[in-house]
Enzyme design. Structure first.
Site, mmCIF file in Angstrom:
data_model
loop_
_atom_site.group_PDB
_atom_site.id
_atom_site.type_symbol
_atom_site.label_atom_id
_atom_site.label_comp_id
_atom_site.label_asym_id
_atom_site.label_seq_id
_atom_site.Cartn_x
_atom_site.Cartn_y
_atom_site.Cartn_z
ATOM 1 N N GLU A 99 10.877 -4.368 4.024
ATOM 2 C CA GLU A 99 10.985 -5.779 3.642
ATOM 3 C C GLU A 99 10.528 -5.968 2.190
ATOM 4 O OE1 GLU A 99 9.397 -4.567 6.242
ATOM 5 O OE2 GLU A 99 9.634 -5.812 8.041
ATOM 6 N N HIS A 157 -1.009 -32.208 19.882
ATOM 7 C CA HIS A 157 0.258 -32.920 20.116
ATOM 8 C C HIS A 157 1.375 -31.934 20.411
ATOM 9 C CE1 HIS A 157 -1.817 -36.505 18.617
ATOM 10 N NE2 HIS A 157 -2.371 -35.660 17.762
ATOM 11 N N LYS A 190 10.049 0.692 12.944
ATOM 12 C CA LYS A 190 10.665 0.857 11.625
ATOM 13 C C LYS A 190 11.777 1.899 11.686
ATOM 14 C CE LYS A 190 6.321 -0.307 9.310
ATOM 15 N NZ LYS A 190 5.174 0.187 8.527
ATOM 16 N N LYS A 248 0.838 -1.195 0.000
ATOM 17 C CA LYS A 248 0.000 0.000 0.000
ATOM 18 C C LYS A 248 0.880 1.254 0.000
ATOM 19 C CE LYS A 248 -3.796 2.077 2.600
ATOM 20 N NZ LYS A 248 -4.725 1.954 3.726
ATOM 21 N N GLU A 263 -3.694 -5.810 15.467
ATOM 22 C CA GLU A 263 -3.295 -4.513 14.894
ATOM 23 C C GLU A 263 -4.485 -3.547 14.898
ATOM 24 O OE1 GLU A 263 -1.903 -3.648 10.564
ATOM 25 O OE2 GLU A 263 -0.057 -3.936 11.734
ATOM 26 N N GLY A 318 -4.705 -2.130 5.384
ATOM 27 C CA GLY A 318 -3.970 -3.303 4.907
ATOM 28 C C GLY A 318 -4.583 -4.609 5.383
ATOM 29 N N ARG A 319 -4.938 -4.687 6.667
ATOM 30 C CA ARG A 319 -5.460 -5.936 7.224
ATOM 31 C C ARG A 319 -6.898 -6.230 6.796
ATOM 32 N NH1 ARG A 319 -4.250 -2.039 10.763
ATOM 33 N NH2 ARG A 319 -5.932 -1.089 12.008
HETATM 34 O O1 F6P Z 1 3.716 -2.127 9.567
HETATM 35 C C1 F6P Z 1 2.392 -2.529 9.595
HETATM 36 C C2 F6P Z 1 1.820 -2.455 8.192
HETATM 37 O O2 F6P Z 1 1.695 -1.121 7.772
HETATM 38 C C3 F6P Z 1 0.487 -3.159 8.094
HETATM 39 O O3 F6P Z 1 -0.569 -2.369 8.569
HETATM 40 C C4 F6P Z 1 0.420 -3.444 6.623
HETATM 41 O O4 F6P Z 1 -0.532 -4.426 6.303
HETATM 42 C C5 F6P Z 1 1.867 -3.916 6.361
HETATM 43 O O5 F6P Z 1 2.672 -3.128 7.255
HETATM 44 C C6 F6P Z 1 2.324 -3.772 4.933
HETATM 45 O O6 F6P Z 1 2.215 -2.426 4.535
HETATM 46 P P1 F6P Z 1 2.315 -2.069 2.957
HETATM 47 O O7 F6P Z 1 1.152 -2.774 2.289
HETATM 48 O O8 F6P Z 1 2.226 -0.577 2.908
HETATM 49 O O9 F6P Z 1 3.627 -2.602 2.466
#
Ligand code: F6P
Length: 526
Positions: A196, A367, A495, A190, A336, A250-251
């Site tokens: 990452e 288990h 971050k 987003k 979150e 995002g979630r």
């Molecule tokens: O760091 C949390 C977050 O912003 C989540 O809310 C989101 O789903 C995820 O990182 C990935 O964010 P993006 O889609 O902006 O890479």
């Protein structure tokens, strides 16, 4: 906190806490504890609630103006106050036509669907065998869960592989034996600045260039983002960049172009069924009075269990291999959304908010950690999720799966007294002091509650309805807790610190930090 209704909730909680759950669960009338919704039923009869407790929670919901908040959600009202945004995830499955922002989203969705059809027809300029889906958090967990859940419906179409972690082993594993020439790299972010994802996007592009050359590499790129300019700078062509609206968290975003890899791999029919199931749940949540509203009642129960009764955890046990990622998905959705302490409602908070959500797939957990669930000294609210069509066509094994889920729930509630254990041992000819001591160790307190969520079948519609149920449950619980379920100010600090420490590990000045962190940098810097 100035909510008069909370006093009554606490009174009911004190009464319930002093009540034997086995007695409470011996319901004279079961029906009020089987909460139904499209494609799903939730059996809460084994949970420490009763009519009076739920009535107190209903009164709290009225005081928190939950019904008005639900109306506001579906009217694209500003339900995300701290970011001054609506929350429009529900509009991605057909709601809200005529709302300008929604009409824009629908046009964007048409562009993504057209691309998905093109991909399935081999119209990308190369034979498409695999989609490499790069994303993290909400840009990863929903697609992974839904791919596991519904991939059996994808008779034809490409496979999907996922990469999320900055650890390059994740990328290496995901691209092992993968042909660049038949792979579409789809970067989902987003913000298009999540470190990452940026790292993996670079690795993926380098991997394509190395095998296909610069020009051809760009033909294998596509991106989903609310920052199209950043996606373009990375190398994706305009016709391969699919926007996602800032008003979709995002979630809550699997329904958007975040789910593009699913649309390509599953095909339009299954994708439409997935959205349709969620739309049915939306209608239920929007139009059903609170007393029969299942997402809302589950939210009320959550607040009663986790805040009024003080149960700090929720353990999600997905008794279906295809739902094995559900606990991971719900961790983000619920923790979150509601793992916060800043009141959004003038009336303030009523107490600690979201529980720790964790879990695993059944029967594997039996288990591994179920020992603690049965005899441990920690509290958790347990949620079994299963499907009536367990085992697919193999009813013998499906029956075994359901029998295990129901047995765990029964055992947690019923327990087994020391006397019952002694009797069991005596039947095996074991009596005397040693047997008595063994019986003491065999005692299982019981009185441990659980919910059983039962899907009618593991179909695209039912899976869509399930995810929408949890979205609305999470939203409603946030309102009852008095917080904003749609922002996530707590994720930014880590971050920033990571960026500083990355420089320190590369040899830069670590600056002023706690002694432990400084030592760890010293021990590992290169
Ligand atoms: O760091 C949390 C977050 O912003 C989540 O809310 C989101 O789903 C995820 O990182 C990935 O964010 P993006 O889609 O902006 O890479």
């Amino acid at each position: 906190m100035s909510l008069s209704g909370w006093k009554q909730v606490e009174t009911e909680a004190a009464r319930i806490a002093a009540t034997d759950l086995r007695t409470l669960a011996n319901r004279a009338d079961l029906a009020p504890f089987i909460w139904t919704a499209p494609h799903i039923e939730a059996d809460v009869a084994k949970q420490p609630i009763d009519a009076r407790a739920m009535a107190a929670m209903q009164a709290l919901a009225v005081e928190r103006r939950l019904e008005d908040k639900i109306k506001s959600l579906f009217a694209a009202g500003i339900v995300n106050a701290s970011e001054h945004r609506p929350a429009l995830h529900w509009a991605l499955r057909g709601g809200g036509k005529g709302i300008p922002a929604v009409d824009v989203m629908n046009r964007e969705a048409e562009k993504a669907s057209a691309f998905a059809d093109l991909g399935r027809k081999g119209g990308l300029g190369f034979p498409l065998k695999t989609i490499l889906h790069i994303g993290i958090g909400g840009s990863d967990l929903g697609p992974r869960l839904i791919w596991d859940a519904l991939r059996d419906y994808a008779s034809t179409g490409p496979d999907i592989r996922f990469v999320a972690n900055v650890d390059p082993e994740d990328f290496r594993e995901a691209t092992a034996h993968l042909e660049p020439a038949t792979t579409l790299v789809l970067v989902v972010s987003k913000s298009f600045k999540t470190p990452e994802t940026a790292s993996n996007a670079q690795l993926a592009r380098d991997w394509l260039v190395e095998h296909l050359g610069e020009k051809q590499a760009n033909d294998h790129l596509a991106a989903v983002s609310s920052a199209p300019d950043k996606a373009k700078a990375w190398g994706a062509g305009d016709d391969r960049i699919f926007p996602m609206d800032e008003a979709v968290g995002g979630r809550y975003s699997v329904w958007s172009a975040v789910g593009l890899s699913l649309q390509i791999a599953l095909g339009a029919e299954r994708w439409t069924q997935f959205l349709a199931g969620a739309a049915e749940m939306d209608a239920h949540f929007r139009d059903t009075p609170l007393a029969q509203n299942t997402p809302a009642r589950l939210a009320m129960m959550d607040v009663f269990l986790h805040t009024a009764l003080g149960i700090p955890n929720r353990t999600v046990l997905a008794y279906a291999h295809r739902l094995r990622k559900l606990p991971d998905f719900l961790q983000q959705l619920e923790m979150e959304s509601n793992g916060k302490n800043a009141a959004d409602d003038a009336a303030g908070l009523v107490g600690p908010t979201a529980p720790m959500v964790w879990g695993s797939v059944g029967t594997l957990g039996q288990h591994s950690f179920h020992q603690l669930l049965h005899q441990g000294m920690r509290q958790t609210a347990i949620e079994f999720v299963a499907s009536r069509d367990a085992g697919g066509g193999d009813w013998t094994r499906g029956r075994a799966l359901l029998a295990n889920a129901f047995a765990q729930a029964e055992g947690l509630l019923a327990g087994r007294s020391t006397a019952e254990a002694s009797k069991q041992l005596a039947e095996q000819g074991k009596t005397g002091p040693k047997a008595d001591d063994q019986a003491r160790h065999m005692d299982m307190p019981g009185n441990r509650g659980s919910t059983t969520v039962l899907l009618e079948a593991l179909t695209p519609e039912a899976v869509g309805a399930l995810i929408a149920l949890y979205e609305h449950r999470t939203f409603a619980a946030g309102i009852l807790w008095g917080i904003n379920p749609f922002d996530q100010w707590g994720v930014e600090r880590g971050k920033v610190l990571a960026e500083e420490l990355d420089k320190a590990l590369a040899g830069g000045d670590p600056g002023k930090r706690d002694p432990s962190t400084l030592r760890l940098v010293q021990r590992t810097r290169r």
